[in-house]
Design a protein around this motif. Structure first.
Motif, mmCIF file in Angstrom:
data_model
loop_
_atom_site.group_PDB
_atom_site.id
_atom_site.type_symbol
_atom_site.label_atom_id
_atom_site.label_comp_id
_atom_site.label_asym_id
_atom_site.label_seq_id
_atom_site.Cartn_x
_atom_site.Cartn_y
_atom_site.Cartn_z
ATOM 1 N N LEU A 6 0.833 -1.197 0.000
ATOM 2 C CA LEU A 6 0.000 0.000 0.000
ATOM 3 C C LEU A 6 0.870 1.250 0.000
ATOM 4 C CD1 LEU A 6 -2.642 -1.075 2.655
ATOM 5 C CD2 LEU A 6 -2.818 -1.227 0.167
ATOM 6 N N ARG A 7 0.548 2.172 -0.884
ATOM 7 C CA ARG A 7 1.273 3.444 -0.925
ATOM 8 C C ARG A 7 0.747 4.428 0.113
ATOM 9 N NH1 ARG A 7 4.924 4.611 -4.672
ATOM 10 N NH2 ARG A 7 5.192 3.235 -6.439
ATOM 11 N N VAL A 8 -0.487 4.242 0.569
ATOM 12 C CA VAL A 8 -1.064 5.111 1.593
ATOM 13 C C VAL A 8 -1.881 4.252 2.553
ATOM 14 C CG1 VAL A 8 -3.097 5.714 0.195
ATOM 15 C CG2 VAL A 8 -2.366 7.240 2.030
ATOM 16 N N THR A 9 -1.705 4.523 3.838
ATOM 17 C CA THR A 9 -2.463 3.845 4.883
ATOM 18 C C THR A 9 -2.943 4.905 5.867
ATOM 19 O OG1 THR A 9 -0.566 3.464 6.346
ATOM 20 C CG2 THR A 9 -1.029 1.758 4.704
ATOM 21 N N ALA A 10 -3.703 4.490 6.858
ATOM 22 C CA ALA A 10 -4.202 5.424 7.868
ATOM 23 C C ALA A 10 -4.169 4.751 9.231
ATOM 24 C CB ALA A 10 -5.614 5.876 7.529
ATOM 25 N N THR A 11 -3.931 5.558 10.243
ATOM 26 C CA THR A 11 -3.950 5.063 11.619
ATOM 27 C C THR A 11 -5.399 4.808 12.038
ATOM 28 O OG1 THR A 11 -4.124 7.264 12.586
ATOM 29 C CG2 THR A 11 -1.880 6.405 12.200
ATOM 30 N N ASP A 12 -5.563 4.102 13.159
ATOM 31 C CA ASP A 12 -6.912 3.858 13.671
ATOM 32 C C ASP A 12 -7.628 5.172 13.975
ATOM 33 O OD1 ASP A 12 -6.561 1.115 13.460
ATOM 34 O OD2 ASP A 12 -6.055 0.836 15.573
ATOM 35 N N ALA A 13 -6.896 6.150 14.520
ATOM 36 C CA ALA A 13 -7.504 7.452 14.823
ATOM 37 C C ALA A 13 -7.982 8.140 13.551
ATOM 38 C CB ALA A 13 -6.514 8.337 15.572
ATOM 39 N N ALA A 14 -7.186 8.075 12.489
ATOM 40 C CA ALA A 14 -7.588 8.682 11.221
ATOM 41 C C ALA A 14 -8.793 7.962 10.637
ATOM 42 C CB ALA A 14 -6.424 8.684 10.242
ATOM 43 N N LEU A 15 -8.805 6.636 10.725
ATOM 44 C CA LEU A 15 -9.943 5.875 10.199
ATOM 45 C C LEU A 15 -11.227 6.200 10.962
ATOM 46 C CD1 LEU A 15 -8.214 2.430 9.564
ATOM 47 C CD2 LEU A 15 -8.934 4.118 7.845
ATOM 48 N N GLN A 78 7.536 9.056 -3.864
ATOM 49 C CA GLN A 78 7.276 7.728 -4.417
ATOM 50 C C GLN A 78 7.988 6.588 -3.696
ATOM 51 O OE1 GLN A 78 8.762 7.004 -8.416
ATOM 52 N NE2 GLN A 78 10.200 8.706 -8.170
ATOM 53 N N HIS A 79 9.060 6.863 -2.998
ATOM 54 C CA HIS A 79 9.796 5.818 -2.288
ATOM 55 C C HIS A 79 9.314 5.624 -0.858
ATOM 56 C CE1 HIS A 79 12.544 7.003 -5.561
ATOM 57 N NE2 HIS A 79 12.727 5.701 -5.625
ATOM 58 N N THR A 80 8.214 6.292 -0.507
ATOM 59 C CA THR A 80 7.707 6.209 0.859
ATOM 60 C C THR A 80 6.246 5.804 0.889
ATOM 61 O OG1 THR A 80 6.992 8.520 0.950
ATOM 62 C CG2 THR A 80 9.256 8.066 1.607
ATOM 63 N N GLN A 81 5.890 5.176 1.986
ATOM 64 C CA GLN A 81 4.486 4.905 2.259
ATOM 65 C C GLN A 81 3.969 6.078 3.082
ATOM 66 O OE1 GLN A 81 3.255 1.978 5.312
ATOM 67 N NE2 GLN A 81 2.163 0.985 3.613
ATOM 68 N N LEU A 82 2.864 6.675 2.648
ATOM 69 C CA LEU A 82 2.253 7.755 3.414
ATOM 70 C C LEU A 82 1.326 7.139 4.452
ATOM 71 C CD1 LEU A 82 1.374 10.423 0.711
ATOM 72 C CD2 LEU A 82 3.513 10.040 1.934
ATOM 73 N N ILE A 83 1.435 7.622 5.672
ATOM 74 C CA ILE A 83 0.620 7.142 6.780
ATOM 75 C C ILE A 83 -0.169 8.338 7.288
ATOM 76 C CG2 ILE A 83 0.636 6.044 9.049
ATOM 77 C CD1 ILE A 83 3.653 5.193 8.127
ATOM 78 N N ILE A 84 -1.468 8.325 7.062
ATOM 79 C CA ILE A 84 -2.304 9.449 7.438
ATOM 80 C C ILE A 84 -2.752 9.260 8.882
ATOM 81 C CG2 ILE A 84 -4.335 10.823 6.846
ATOM 82 C CD1 ILE A 84 -1.985 10.671 4.711
ATOM 83 N N ASP A 85 -2.492 10.287 9.678
ATOM 84 C CA ASP A 85 -2.804 10.274 11.104
ATOM 85 C C ASP A 85 -3.684 11.483 11.404
ATOM 86 O OD1 ASP A 85 -2.784 9.467 13.746
ATOM 87 O OD2 ASP A 85 -0.649 9.834 14.064
ATOM 88 N N VAL A 86 -4.126 11.599 12.618
ATOM 89 C CA VAL A 86 -4.907 12.755 13.059
ATOM 90 C C VAL A 86 -4.316 13.242 14.381
ATOM 91 C CG1 VAL A 86 -6.676 11.341 14.192
ATOM 92 C CG2 VAL A 86 -7.235 13.636 13.443
ATOM 93 N N VAL A 87 -4.187 14.551 14.503
ATOM 94 C CA VAL A 87 -3.628 15.165 15.708
ATOM 95 C C VAL A 87 -4.503 16.358 16.096
ATOM 96 C CG1 VAL A 87 -1.251 14.424 15.222
ATOM 97 C CG2 VAL A 87 -2.059 16.629 14.354
ATOM 98 N N PRO A 88 -4.426 16.787 17.351
ATOM 99 C CA PRO A 88 -5.170 17.984 17.758
ATOM 100 C C PRO A 88 -4.639 19.212 17.028
ATOM 101 C CG PRO A 88 -4.385 16.759 19.678
ATOM 102 C CD PRO A 88 -3.724 16.164 18.477
#
Length: 125
Positions: A6-15, A78-88
């Motif tokens: 996967l090129r992009v994923t999300a944390t549980d908080a982001a989901l 392109q050489h990285t997996q993006l991990i989408i998170d959520v923060v205050p």
């Protein structure tokens, strides 16, 4: 290594936030552009509220929602997996999470050599 990389994923908080926003606004979409200010954060829109450009790429899906990235940003990331998170905090003024006092944030990690080999093989067809 076998399987999908996967090129992009999300944390549980982001989901969880994606689920909340989808319940409020319907189907969503994300766009990761580049530059300063709001452009460096992943932006969340109701589907159809943002026009995807000719050079934008569908990077993948998070929480079932499409995640696009600008062509120049894809070249850079392109050489990285993006991990989408959520923060205050406050995010982009046009991103749907803004009024909730939180913002999406892009984290990343380099693909392993094995993962990169899978991605190159997929690109080669």
């Amino acid at each position: 290594m076998t399987g999908e990389v996967l090129r992009v994923t999300a944390t549980d908080a982001a989901l969880a936030l994606i689920d909340d926003l989808a319940a409020r606004h319907g189907p969503l979409m994300f766009h990761q552009s580049g530059g300063c200010c709001d452009g460096s954060a992943p932006m969340c829109y109701a589907q159809g509220e943002f026009i995807v450009g000719d050079y934008d790429r569908l990077l993948g899906r998070i929480g079932g929602m499409p995640f696009y990235i600008s062509g120049p940003q894809f070249e850079y990331w392109q050489h990285t997996q993006l991990i989408i998170d959520v923060v205050p905090g406050r995010g982009g003024m046009f991103s749907l999470e803004g009024p909730l006092g939180v913002r999406f944030l892009t984290r990343s990690r380099l693909f392993t050599e094995a993962e990169w080999a899978v991605l190159e093989a997929e690109a080669a067809g």
